[in-house]
Design a protein around this motif. Sequence first.
Motif, PDB file in Angstrom:
ATOM      1  N   GLN A 114      -3.860   2.474   5.719  1.00 29.46           N
ATOM      2  CA  GLN A 114      -2.774   1.502   5.596  1.00 29.46           C
ATOM      3  C   GLN A 114      -2.530   0.780   6.916  1.00 29.46           C
ATOM      4  O   GLN A 114      -2.324  -0.437   6.948  1.00 29.46           O
ATOM      5  CB  GLN A 114      -1.490   2.194   5.140  1.00 29.46           C
ATOM      6  CG  GLN A 114      -1.488   2.628   3.692  1.00 29.46           C
ATOM      7  CD  GLN A 114      -0.111   3.076   3.242  1.00 29.46           C
ATOM      8  OE1 GLN A 114       0.893   2.455   3.574  1.00 29.46           O
ATOM      9  NE2 GLN A 114      -0.058   4.166   2.491  1.00 29.46           N
ATOM     10  N   GLY A 161       3.511  -1.131   3.910  1.00 28.01           N
ATOM     11  CA  GLY A 161       2.914   0.178   3.665  1.00 28.01           C
ATOM     12  C   GLY A 161       3.981   1.236   3.484  1.00 28.01           C
ATOM     13  O   GLY A 161       5.032   1.186   4.134  1.00 28.01           O
ATOM     14  N   VAL A 172      -2.683  -6.160   3.954  1.00 25.30           N
ATOM     15  CA  VAL A 172      -1.558  -5.476   3.311  1.00 25.30           C
ATOM     16  C   VAL A 172      -0.284  -5.956   3.996  1.00 25.30           C
ATOM     17  O   VAL A 172      -0.245  -6.118   5.216  1.00 25.30           O
ATOM     18  CB  VAL A 172      -1.698  -3.939   3.441  1.00 25.30           C
ATOM     19  CG1 VAL A 172      -0.377  -3.234   3.197  1.00 25.30           C
ATOM     20  CG2 VAL A 172      -2.756  -3.426   2.464  1.00 25.30           C
ATOM     21  N   ALA A 232       0.851  -1.188   0.000  1.00 25.76           N
ATOM     22  CA  ALA A 232       0.000   0.000   0.000  1.00 25.76           C
ATOM     23  C   ALA A 232       0.888   1.240   0.000  1.00 25.76           C
ATOM     24  O   ALA A 232       1.993   1.221   0.559  1.00 25.76           O
ATOM     25  CB  ALA A 232      -0.914   0.003   1.222  1.00 25.76           C
TER      26      ALA A 232
END
Length: 302
Positions: free
Chosen positions: A133, A145, A142, A97
Amino acid sequence: MISLVQLECFIAVAEELHFGAAATRLKMTQPPLSRQIQQLERELSTRLFDRTSRRVALTQAGRALLPNARRLLDLAAKAVSDVRSVGEGAAGTVTIAYTAMAGQAVVPDLLRRASAELPGVTLLLRELVSLDQVEELEKGTVDIGLMRPLLARPQISSRAVYRERLSVALPSDSALAQRGEPLKLIDLKDESLLMYSPSGARYFHDLLLSMFVASGVHPHIVQYAGQVPALLAMVSAGIGFTLVPESAERISPDSVTLLPISDADPSSRVNSVELDIAWNAESHNPLVERLLSLVDEVDDSA
């Protein structure tokens, strides 16, 4: 039970707002597409679209479903990619991300390095603001980040990977822009400031406040926004000026001029924008460490 096919059909219609265009996009005819949408609406017991002979529009329920439908398809794609990678002996998948500005400053170099050094790794990229995030890192949706510094979270580790200065973004036809030389913040005391949102862009909001305090300037704030591209658009419209990272030069329209802030300005001691790379310390993805090694840590002595 909602199916992925139904969600894919829903997303296509929601984005095209036209059943015929959505059917063409999905390489199918319109009747089966309409049936998928009808089945989804029956499953959810609500209408997702307002349909007339002339237009298609999302209902409130449809607008609520859209981001979740995209997220579910992303998760499904990630799961399929992970399983295929294991089955084929490939390296695997990492979801990264990034903020809009990280996409300009760090992501291109990371993609080049990953392509050269980890050719078997599939990178899934998602643009998210920093707060979102952190939530996705905590949930495990995720892996890595690229974000602005935030308050410490127990599960999340981070380190700085990029630093730059803020520049003044002005309408190109303004008198200050046409001077074409570094500015002091005192030069802007009578100008209208376009400010970062304290809720959506807390890092930049607090940084600008500290810079104006250091310079003894009380800015005249006329508008708030959460993202650099939105602020640049308002500068382009002649609404006021703002401060943006130097890397914003890459996305700045011709109608906006970026000028450096003078080293003699008192705000120079706090004029530093940091970008962090963050990851879940409890991640079970073995590729996270390999990707982290491709991102250079900034030199604090610079």
